[in-house]
Design a protein around this motif. Structure first.
Motif, PDB file in Angstrom:
ATOM      1  N   ASN A   1     -27.573  17.397  49.957  1.00 46.29           N
ATOM      2  CA  ASN A   1     -27.659  16.002  49.523  1.00 46.29           C
ATOM      3  C   ASN A   1     -28.452  15.944  48.214  1.00 46.29           C
ATOM      4  O   ASN A   1     -29.650  15.671  48.203  1.00 46.29           O
ATOM      5  N   ARG A   2     -27.776  16.214  47.114  1.00 50.04           N
ATOM      6  CA  ARG A   2     -28.449  16.263  45.821  1.00 50.04           C
ATOM      7  C   ARG A   2     -28.945  14.884  45.377  1.00 50.04           C
ATOM      8  O   ARG A   2     -29.917  14.781  44.631  1.00 50.04           O
ATOM      9  N   ASP A   3     -28.266  13.824  45.827  1.00 47.71           N
ATOM     10  CA  ASP A   3     -28.746  12.482  45.490  1.00 47.71           C
ATOM     11  C   ASP A   3     -30.177  12.296  45.976  1.00 47.71           C
ATOM     12  O   ASP A   3     -31.027  11.764  45.253  1.00 47.71           O
ATOM     13  N   LEU A   4     -30.459  12.737  47.201  1.00 45.69           N
ATOM     14  CA  LEU A   4     -31.786  12.583  47.768  1.00 45.69           C
ATOM     15  C   LEU A   4     -32.750  13.641  47.242  1.00 45.69           C
ATOM     16  O   LEU A   4     -33.863  13.337  46.807  1.00 45.69           O
ATOM     17  N   LEU A   5     -32.313  14.898  47.240  1.00 47.34           N
ATOM     18  CA  LEU A   5     -33.204  16.000  46.893  1.00 47.34           C
ATOM     19  C   LEU A   5     -33.581  16.012  45.417  1.00 47.34           C
ATOM     20  O   LEU A   5     -34.704  16.350  45.058  1.00 47.34           O
ATOM     21  N   GLU A   6     -32.656  15.662  44.550  1.00 49.32           N
ATOM     22  CA  GLU A   6     -32.913  15.751  43.114  1.00 49.32           C
ATOM     23  C   GLU A   6     -33.152  14.400  42.454  1.00 49.32           C
ATOM     24  O   GLU A   6     -33.921  14.313  41.493  1.00 49.32           O
ATOM     25  N   ALA A   7     -32.484  13.367  42.943  1.00 50.76           N
ATOM     26  CA  ALA A   7     -32.607  12.052  42.316  1.00 50.76           C
ATOM     27  C   ALA A   7     -33.453  11.083  43.132  1.00 50.76           C
ATOM     28  O   ALA A   7     -33.740   9.974  42.671  1.00 50.76           O
ATOM     29  N   GLY A   8     -33.856  11.472  44.360  1.00 52.66           N
ATOM     30  CA  GLY A   8     -34.662  10.585  45.191  1.00 52.66           C
ATOM     31  C   GLY A   8     -33.930   9.336  45.629  1.00 52.66           C
ATOM     32  O   GLY A   8     -34.538   8.308  45.916  1.00 52.66           O
ATOM     33  N   ASP A   9     -32.607   9.403  45.710  1.00 51.50           N
ATOM     34  CA  ASP A   9     -31.775   8.256  46.059  1.00 51.50           C
ATOM     35  C   ASP A   9     -31.164   8.495  47.440  1.00 51.50           C
ATOM     36  O   ASP A   9     -30.374   9.417  47.632  1.00 51.50           O
ATOM     37  N   ASP A  10     -31.518   7.641  48.407  1.00 56.30           N
ATOM     38  CA  ASP A  10     -30.977   7.822  49.761  1.00 56.30           C
ATOM     39  C   ASP A  10     -29.647   7.099  49.952  1.00 56.30           C
ATOM     40  O   ASP A  10     -29.089   7.077  51.051  1.00 56.30           O
ATOM     41  N   LEU A  11     -29.134   6.475  48.861  1.00 57.96           N
ATOM     42  CA  LEU A  11     -27.833   5.809  48.886  1.00 57.96           C
ATOM     43  C   LEU A  11     -27.747   4.748  49.973  1.00 57.96           C
ATOM     44  O   LEU A  11     -26.675   4.448  50.503  1.00 57.96           O
ATOM     45  N   GLY A  12     -28.911   4.174  50.274  1.00 55.42           N
ATOM     46  CA  GLY A  12     -28.965   3.116  51.280  1.00 55.42           C
ATOM     47  C   GLY A  12     -28.701   3.606  52.687  1.00 55.42           C
ATOM     48  O   GLY A  12     -28.425   2.802  53.584  1.00 55.42           O
ATOM     49  N   GLY A  13     -28.785   4.907  52.892  1.00 54.66           N
ATOM     50  CA  GLY A  13     -28.534   5.456  54.225  1.00 54.66           C
ATOM     51  C   GLY A  13     -27.099   5.317  54.676  1.00 54.66           C
ATOM     52  O   GLY A  13     -26.796   5.398  55.871  1.00 54.66           O
ATOM     53  N   THR A  14     -26.193   5.135  53.723  1.00 54.16           N
ATOM     54  CA  THR A  14     -24.792   4.841  54.042  1.00 54.16           C
ATOM     55  C   THR A  14     -24.006   6.063  54.487  1.00 54.16           C
ATOM     56  O   THR A  14     -23.079   5.957  55.298  1.00 54.16           O
ATOM     57  N   TYR A  15     -24.380   7.232  53.980  1.00 56.34           N
ATOM     58  CA  TYR A  15     -23.547   8.414  54.159  1.00 56.34           C
ATOM     59  C   TYR A  15     -24.233   9.473  55.031  1.00 56.34           C
ATOM     60  O   TYR A  15     -25.452   9.499  55.148  1.00 56.34           O
ATOM     61  N   THR A  16     -23.421  10.363  55.607  1.00 58.09           N
ATOM     62  CA  THR A  16     -23.911  11.404  56.500  1.00 58.09           C
ATOM     63  C   THR A  16     -23.773  12.776  55.853  1.00 58.09           C
ATOM     64  O   THR A  16     -22.685  13.124  55.367  1.00 58.09           O
ATOM     65  N   PHE A  17     -24.856  13.523  55.843  1.00 58.37           N
ATOM     66  CA  PHE A  17     -24.855  14.896  55.338  1.00 58.37           C
ATOM     67  C   PHE A  17     -25.216  15.836  56.486  1.00 58.37           C
ATOM     68  O   PHE A  17     -26.031  15.503  57.333  1.00 58.37           O
ATOM     69  N   ASP A  18     -24.628  17.024  56.480  1.00 55.88           N
ATOM     70  CA  ASP A  18     -24.894  17.993  57.534  1.00 55.88           C
ATOM     71  C   ASP A  18     -24.831  19.394  56.940  1.00 55.88           C
ATOM     72  O   ASP A  18     -23.790  19.811  56.410  1.00 55.88           O
ATOM     73  N   GLY A  19     -25.935  20.128  57.027  1.00 59.83           N
ATOM     74  CA  GLY A  19     -25.983  21.481  56.498  1.00 59.83           C
ATOM     75  C   GLY A  19     -25.524  22.539  57.470  1.00 59.83           C
ATOM     76  O   GLY A  19     -25.553  23.733  57.159  1.00 59.83           O
ATOM     77  N   GLY A  20     -25.056  22.126  58.643  1.00 58.36           N
ATOM     78  CA  GLY A  20     -24.584  23.068  59.648  1.00 58.36           C
ATOM     79  C   GLY A  20     -23.072  23.179  59.657  1.00 58.36           C
ATOM     80  O   GLY A  20     -22.413  23.069  58.622  1.00 58.36           O
ATOM     81  N   ILE A  21     -22.534  23.382  60.849  1.00 55.24           N
ATOM     82  CA  ILE A  21     -21.082  23.501  61.029  1.00 55.24           C
ATOM     83  C   ILE A  21     -20.662  22.480  62.084  1.00 55.24           C
ATOM     84  O   ILE A  21     -20.411  22.822  63.251  1.00 55.24           O
ATOM     85  N   PRO A  22     -20.644  21.206  61.729  1.00 54.90           N
ATOM     86  CA  PRO A  22     -20.297  20.176  62.714  1.00 54.90           C
ATOM     87  C   PRO A  22     -18.805  20.212  63.062  1.00 54.90           C
ATOM     88  O   PRO A  22     -17.995  20.794  62.328  1.00 54.90           O
ATOM     89  N   ASP A  23     -18.462  19.597  64.169  1.00 54.49           N
ATOM     90  CA  ASP A  23     -17.050  19.477  64.539  1.00 54.49           C
ATOM     91  C   ASP A  23     -16.363  18.508  63.579  1.00 54.49           C
ATOM     92  O   ASP A  23     -16.841  17.391  63.370  1.00 54.49           O
ATOM     93  N   ILE A  24     -15.241  18.930  63.016  1.00 50.55           N
ATOM     94  CA  ILE A  24     -14.470  18.086  62.091  1.00 50.55           C
ATOM     95  C   ILE A  24     -12.989  18.294  62.383  1.00 50.55           C
ATOM     96  O   ILE A  24     -12.582  19.285  63.003  1.00 50.55           O
TER      97      ILE A  24
END
Length: 354
Positions: free
Chosen positions: A50-73
């Motif tokens: 989540n570069r928006d949060l990590l680099e820009a400090g923008d949580d995008l209003g909590g609208t989106y989901t990020f997952d660094g694992g291997i979720p079911d898709i």
């Protein structure tokens, strides 16, 4: 599409404004595409950092989901990443290392190859070679942002939001005040020859500005380089310019792949001059804005200065807006959903045959 799916989306960039010191042309079209897919009922989980949060400090209003694992898709969607020597092929944790390529390799291995997860690769930079084995893996579809995609690939152009197209007023845009005759926004990558041929001669004759990463600019001492500019400044720069030149790497021009710069410019009222060697150039701009040399760029800008603010100026902007229909977001989402249905259907057939 008859049903909604959970899409694992891999991209290396930003959904918001991000930071200035980074290349990411996807900021102009990625979030509208994502929001349109969500509006159609699909679920999206982002699989890169989540570069928006990590680099820009923008949580995008909590609208989106990020997952660094291997979720079911249900399907894996990749904005294709490629090897950049010294950046993403270095050891994790090394100075300057970005982990986009390592993460993509993990996703392809775990989902595409081991689980047989339906996979769509959007090769936005013409970097996925025609002999790449992934092009021949069952359940994998390749999309390209080109009017003439490679054999077997699907067309998925960079989208422009329907609302922006519907709200654009060519008369108002023609009457806006402009400060410079010529502007360009974009990075240097593989554009030197085009820059020398089309932009540089005109820059010697008109007030101009160039925004983007251009290293070693000593060969163009007469050109005003601004360096990288914040993403939100792109519209302002184009709004203050009468015209731009659409500079494409040769590999883009050969297949009719137009970047997002065309709609960034046109929606700001900045008329795009397009080199004649771009495949299908007539589908991107009216004939009056096609150029074959730096001298023609100079003559076209001189002519545009004479009609600035007139009905003819508004007609040219309207003609350019009409050609942006090619990139309309709803059309691109339809195209993507068709590809998603194709790869998921093929995967189901394969499982049934096993």
């Amino acid at each position: 599409m008859d049903y909604q799916m959970k899409i694992g989306y891999s991209f290396w960039g930003f959904l918001g404004n991000g930071i200035t010191d980074t290349p990411d042309g996807g900021r102009s079209h990625r979030r509208p595409l994502v929001d349109a897919l969500l509006a159609r009922g699909h679920e999206i989980v982002f699989l890169q950092a989540n570069r928006d949060l990590l680099e820009a400090g923008d949580d995008l209003g909590g609208t989106y989901t990020f997952d660094g694992g291997i979720p079911d898709i249900d399907v894996l969607f990749l904005e294709w990443r490629w090897l950049i020597d010294g950046r993403n092929n270095t050891p994790c944790g090394a100075e300057g290392h970005t982990c986009d390529l390592h993460r993509q390799a993990e996703l392809v291995k775990r989902y595409t190859l081991l689980r047989g997860t339906p996979t769509v690769i959007w090769d936005k930079d013409c970097q996925l070679r025609e002999h790449n084995v992934l092009r021949h893996v069952p359940g994998v579809a390749v999309c390209e942002a080109a009017l003439t995609p490679t054999p077997g690939a699907h067309r998925l152009l960079f989208p422009v939001d329907d609302r922006l197209l519907d709200q654009a007023d060519p008369n108002a845009l023609a009457k806006r005040p402009w400060e410079t005759a010529l502007a360009y926004v974009g990075n240097r990558y593989d554009r030197d020859a085009q820059f020398d041929r089309y932009f540089s001669p005109a820059a010697a004759c008109f007030d101009h500005q160039v925004g983007g990463k251009w290293t070693d600019t000593s060969r163009w001492p007469h050109i005003t380089f601004l360096g990288r500019i914040p993403f939100e400044e792109v519209h302002r720069l184009y709004s203050g310019a009468l015209a731009t030149v659409l500079l494409l790497p040769e590999r883009y021009a050969a297949v009719g792949q137009m970047t997002q710069r065309i709609f960034e410019a046109v929606l700001a009222g900045c008329l795009p001059l397009a080199p004649a060697d771009i495949q299908h150039v007539e589908r991107f701009v009216p004939e009056e804005l096609v150029v074959q040399s730096g001298g023609q760029v100079i003559r076209r800008i001189t002519d545009l200065q004479k009609i600035a603010g007139s009905n003819r100026h508004a007609e040219l902007i309207a003609a350019c807006l009409g050609r942006l229909e090619l990139f309309r977001l709803s059309r691109q989402v339809d195209a993507l959903e068709t590809v998603l249905a194709t790869v998921t259907g093929a995967a189901e057939e394969q499982r049934g045959a096993a």
